[in-house]
Enzyme design. Structure first.
Site, PDB file in Angstrom:
ATOM      1  N   ARG A 127       0.833  -1.213   0.000  1.00  0.00           N
ATOM      2  CA  ARG A 127       0.000   0.000   0.000  1.00  0.00           C
ATOM      3  C   ARG A 127       0.865   1.259   0.000  1.00  0.00           C
ATOM      4  O   ARG A 127       1.824   1.375   0.755  1.00  0.00           O
ATOM      5  CB  ARG A 127      -0.897   0.031   1.237  1.00  0.00           C
ATOM      6  CG  ARG A 127      -1.656   1.352   1.360  1.00  0.00           C
ATOM      7  CD  ARG A 127      -2.784   1.302   2.347  1.00  0.00           C
ATOM      8  NE  ARG A 127      -2.374   1.007   3.696  1.00  0.00           N
ATOM      9  CZ  ARG A 127      -3.214   0.842   4.706  1.00  0.00           C
ATOM     10  NH1 ARG A 127      -4.522   0.930   4.499  1.00  0.00           N
ATOM     11  NH2 ARG A 127      -2.770   0.571   5.909  1.00  0.00           N
ATOM     12  N   ARG A 161       2.559   3.903   4.930  1.00  0.00           N
ATOM     13  CA  ARG A 161       2.206   4.209   6.308  1.00  0.00           C
ATOM     14  C   ARG A 161       3.221   3.598   7.259  1.00  0.00           C
ATOM     15  O   ARG A 161       3.722   2.509   7.010  1.00  0.00           O
ATOM     16  CB  ARG A 161       0.806   3.647   6.602  1.00  0.00           C
ATOM     17  CG  ARG A 161      -0.238   4.732   6.639  1.00  0.00           C
ATOM     18  CD  ARG A 161      -1.626   4.218   6.670  1.00  0.00           C
ATOM     19  NE  ARG A 161      -1.945   3.306   7.774  1.00  0.00           N
ATOM     20  CZ  ARG A 161      -3.161   2.831   7.989  1.00  0.00           C
ATOM     21  NH1 ARG A 161      -4.157   3.193   7.194  1.00  0.00           N
ATOM     22  NH2 ARG A 161      -3.394   1.998   8.971  1.00  0.00           N
TER      23      ARG A 161
HETATM   24  P1  AP5 Z   1      -7.463  -0.199   2.370  1.00  0.00           P
HETATM   25  O1  AP5 Z   1      -8.767   0.162   1.737  1.00  0.00           O
HETATM   26  O2  AP5 Z   1      -6.513   0.894   2.725  1.00  0.00           O
HETATM   27  O3  AP5 Z   1      -7.735  -1.174   3.609  1.00  0.00           O
HETATM   28  P2  AP5 Z   1      -8.305  -0.873   5.071  1.00  0.00           P
HETATM   29  O4  AP5 Z   1      -9.166  -2.029   5.457  1.00  0.00           O
HETATM   30  O5  AP5 Z   1      -8.922   0.484   5.132  1.00  0.00           O
HETATM   31  O6  AP5 Z   1      -6.933  -0.961   5.864  1.00  0.00           O
HETATM   32  P3  AP5 Z   1      -6.336  -0.095   7.064  1.00  0.00           P
HETATM   33  O7  AP5 Z   1      -4.919  -0.533   7.222  1.00  0.00           O
HETATM   34  O8  AP5 Z   1      -6.573   1.367   6.852  1.00  0.00           O
HETATM   35  O9  AP5 Z   1      -7.180  -0.618   8.241  1.00  0.00           O
HETATM   36  P4  AP5 Z   1      -6.820  -0.565   9.725  1.00  0.00           P
HETATM   37  O10 AP5 Z   1      -8.130  -0.931  10.321  1.00  0.00           O
HETATM   38  O11 AP5 Z   1      -5.672  -1.370  10.158  1.00  0.00           O
HETATM   39  O12 AP5 Z   1      -6.283   0.921   9.934  1.00  0.00           O
HETATM   40  P5  AP5 Z   1      -6.935   2.256  10.522  1.00  0.00           P
HETATM   41  O13 AP5 Z   1      -6.422   3.365   9.701  1.00  0.00           O
HETATM   42  O14 AP5 Z   1      -8.397   2.109  10.730  1.00  0.00           O
HETATM   43  O15 AP5 Z   1      -6.733  -1.252   1.385  1.00  0.00           O
HETATM   44  C1  AP5 Z   1      -5.461  -1.796   1.734  1.00  0.00           C
HETATM   45  C2  AP5 Z   1      -4.619  -1.974   0.446  1.00  0.00           C
HETATM   46  O16 AP5 Z   1      -5.243  -2.968  -0.380  1.00  0.00           O
HETATM   47  C3  AP5 Z   1      -4.517  -0.720  -0.424  1.00  0.00           C
HETATM   48  O17 AP5 Z   1      -3.258  -0.691  -1.022  1.00  0.00           O
HETATM   49  C4  AP5 Z   1      -5.627  -0.901  -1.489  1.00  0.00           C
HETATM   50  O18 AP5 Z   1      -5.298  -0.235  -2.712  1.00  0.00           O
HETATM   51  C5  AP5 Z   1      -5.602  -2.421  -1.662  1.00  0.00           C
HETATM   52  N1  AP5 Z   1      -6.936  -2.958  -1.969  1.00  0.00           N
HETATM   53  C6  AP5 Z   1      -8.151  -2.558  -1.476  1.00  0.00           C
HETATM   54  N2  AP5 Z   1      -9.140  -3.321  -1.988  1.00  0.00           N
HETATM   55  C7  AP5 Z   1      -8.533  -4.242  -2.803  1.00  0.00           C
HETATM   56  C8  AP5 Z   1      -9.012  -5.331  -3.616  1.00  0.00           C
HETATM   57  N3  AP5 Z   1     -10.320  -5.639  -3.670  1.00  0.00           N
HETATM   58  N4  AP5 Z   1      -8.105  -6.060  -4.311  1.00  0.00           N
HETATM   59  C9  AP5 Z   1      -6.759  -5.779  -4.259  1.00  0.00           C
HETATM   60  N5  AP5 Z   1      -6.246  -4.751  -3.517  1.00  0.00           N
HETATM   61  C10 AP5 Z   1      -7.129  -4.003  -2.778  1.00  0.00           C
HETATM   62  O19 AP5 Z   1      -6.279   2.289  11.969  1.00  0.00           O
HETATM   63  C11 AP5 Z   1      -4.900   2.499  12.155  1.00  0.00           C
HETATM   64  C12 AP5 Z   1      -4.596   2.467  13.650  1.00  0.00           C
HETATM   65  O20 AP5 Z   1      -5.319   3.532  14.325  1.00  0.00           O
HETATM   66  C13 AP5 Z   1      -5.010   1.191  14.393  1.00  0.00           C
HETATM   67  O21 AP5 Z   1      -4.028   0.182  14.287  1.00  0.00           O
HETATM   68  C14 AP5 Z   1      -5.174   1.724  15.812  1.00  0.00           C
HETATM   69  O22 AP5 Z   1      -3.929   1.899  16.437  1.00  0.00           O
HETATM   70  C15 AP5 Z   1      -5.792   3.095  15.594  1.00  0.00           C
HETATM   71  N6  AP5 Z   1      -7.261   3.066  15.573  1.00  0.00           N
HETATM   72  C16 AP5 Z   1      -8.074   3.394  14.530  1.00  0.00           C
HETATM   73  N7  AP5 Z   1      -9.359   3.235  14.877  1.00  0.00           N
HETATM   74  C17 AP5 Z   1      -9.371   2.808  16.162  1.00  0.00           C
HETATM   75  C18 AP5 Z   1     -10.398   2.436  17.070  1.00  0.00           C
HETATM   76  N8  AP5 Z   1     -11.700   2.473  16.727  1.00  0.00           N
HETATM   77  N9  AP5 Z   1     -10.043   2.030  18.317  1.00  0.00           N
HETATM   78  C19 AP5 Z   1      -8.744   1.994  18.697  1.00  0.00           C
HETATM   79  N10 AP5 Z   1      -7.710   2.308  17.869  1.00  0.00           N
HETATM   80  C20 AP5 Z   1      -8.023   2.709  16.629  1.00  0.00           C
END
Ligand code: AP5
Length: 214
Positions: A127, A161
């Site tokens: 990514r 990231r």
């Molecule tokens: P993408 O769409 O970016 O995937 P995603 O599910 O959104 O992945 P994230 O890493 O953003 O999820 P996350 O839940 O770990 O992170 P968040 O930012 O929420 O796609 C991923 C990749 O695959 C991309 O390159 C895309 O192009 C590709 N792709 C997409 N669809 C595809 C397909 N169909 N086929 C092929 N490729 C594809 O959280 C980050 C951190 O913040 C957490 O670890 C935590 O520390 C904190 N945090 C956030 N929310 C909370 C909460 N509610 N409580 C506590 N801590 C929190």
């Protein structure tokens, strides 16, 4: 005609929650609310909360419930969530789910995007995103038209990231299975969960998502 407007994307890190939430937000004209994006912004601005949250994020751990619940309450509490929203990455624990209900924001549909752990590692390992407009790409599955250049805003210099290092990805996955996966049965028992096979092309997944909220 789209009827369901209080939506949530559930699924492991890298399942494609953000990709699908952005597409659906444009289609339905309702806000995409990503706690991850809001935490990263607080971090960039170096607010005390952002600096503290960054320590958990770098370690692949969840930020404490009270911090994240406070962010969502500021964003959607009162009348702000009245016209609908797509939650991406919240709730992630039972306490967060209960806090959302206590805000009077019961969900119409929870879209549970399922992919294997191996696919998560492949997706997050490749990514890259634009530091200016936030557009997300994948070096192999969804590369920008011109290498290292954002299709959406033209910025040169796509970035990875900090938490997309393999060791941190594995910690995030471990946390997902322990703390967040139990929400699948929680929302299934409420009758709002829809399972979506995320191991298909972005367009195929989008078609299932649209079908689920129609
Ligand atoms: P993408 O769409 O970016 O995937 P995603 O599910 O959104 O992945 P994230 O890493 O953003 O999820 P996350 O839940 O770990 O992170 P968040 O930012 O929420 O796609 C991923 C990749 O695959 C991309 O390159 C895309 O192009 C590709 N792709 C997409 N669809 C595809 C397909 N169909 N086929 C092929 N490729 C594809 O959280 C980050 C951190 O913040 C957490 O670890 C935590 O520390 C904190 N945090 C956030 N929310 C909370 C909460 N509610 N409580 C506590 N801590 C929190």
């Amino acid at each position: 005609m789209m009827a369901k407007k209080r939506l949530m994307m559930l699924g492991p890190p890298g399942a494609g929650k953000g990709t699908q939430a952005k597409l659906l937000s444009e289609r339905l004209s309702i806000p995409h609310v990503s706690t991850g994006d809001m935490l990263r912004e607080a971090r960039r601005e170096a607010t005390p909360m952002g600096v503290e949250a960054g320590r958990y994020m770098d370690a692949g751990q969840l930020v404490p419930d009270e911090v994240v619940i406070g962010i969502v309450r500021d964003c959607l509490g009162g009348e702000k969530g009245a016209n609908g929203f797509i939650l991406d990455g919240f709730p992630r624990t039972r306490a967060q789910a209960e806090a959302l209900s206590a805000m009077g924001l019961e969900l119409d549909a929870v879209l549970n995007i399922r992919v294997s752990d191996e696919e998560v590692v492949r997706r997050l390992g490749g990514r890259v995103s634009c530091p200016v407009c936030g557009a997300v790409y994948h070096e192999i599955f969804n590369p920008p038209t011109v290498a290292n250049t954002c299709d959406a805003c033209g910025h040169v210099g796509l970035v990875k990231r900090d938490d997309d290092q393999e060791a941190t990805i594995l910690k995030r996955l471990e946390g997902y299975w322990k703390q967040t996966d139990p929400l699948v049965e929680f929302y299934r028992s409420k009758g709002v969960l829809v399972d979506i096979d995320g191991a298909r092309s972005t367009g195929e997944v989008e078609a299932s998502v649209v079908d689920a909220v129609s």
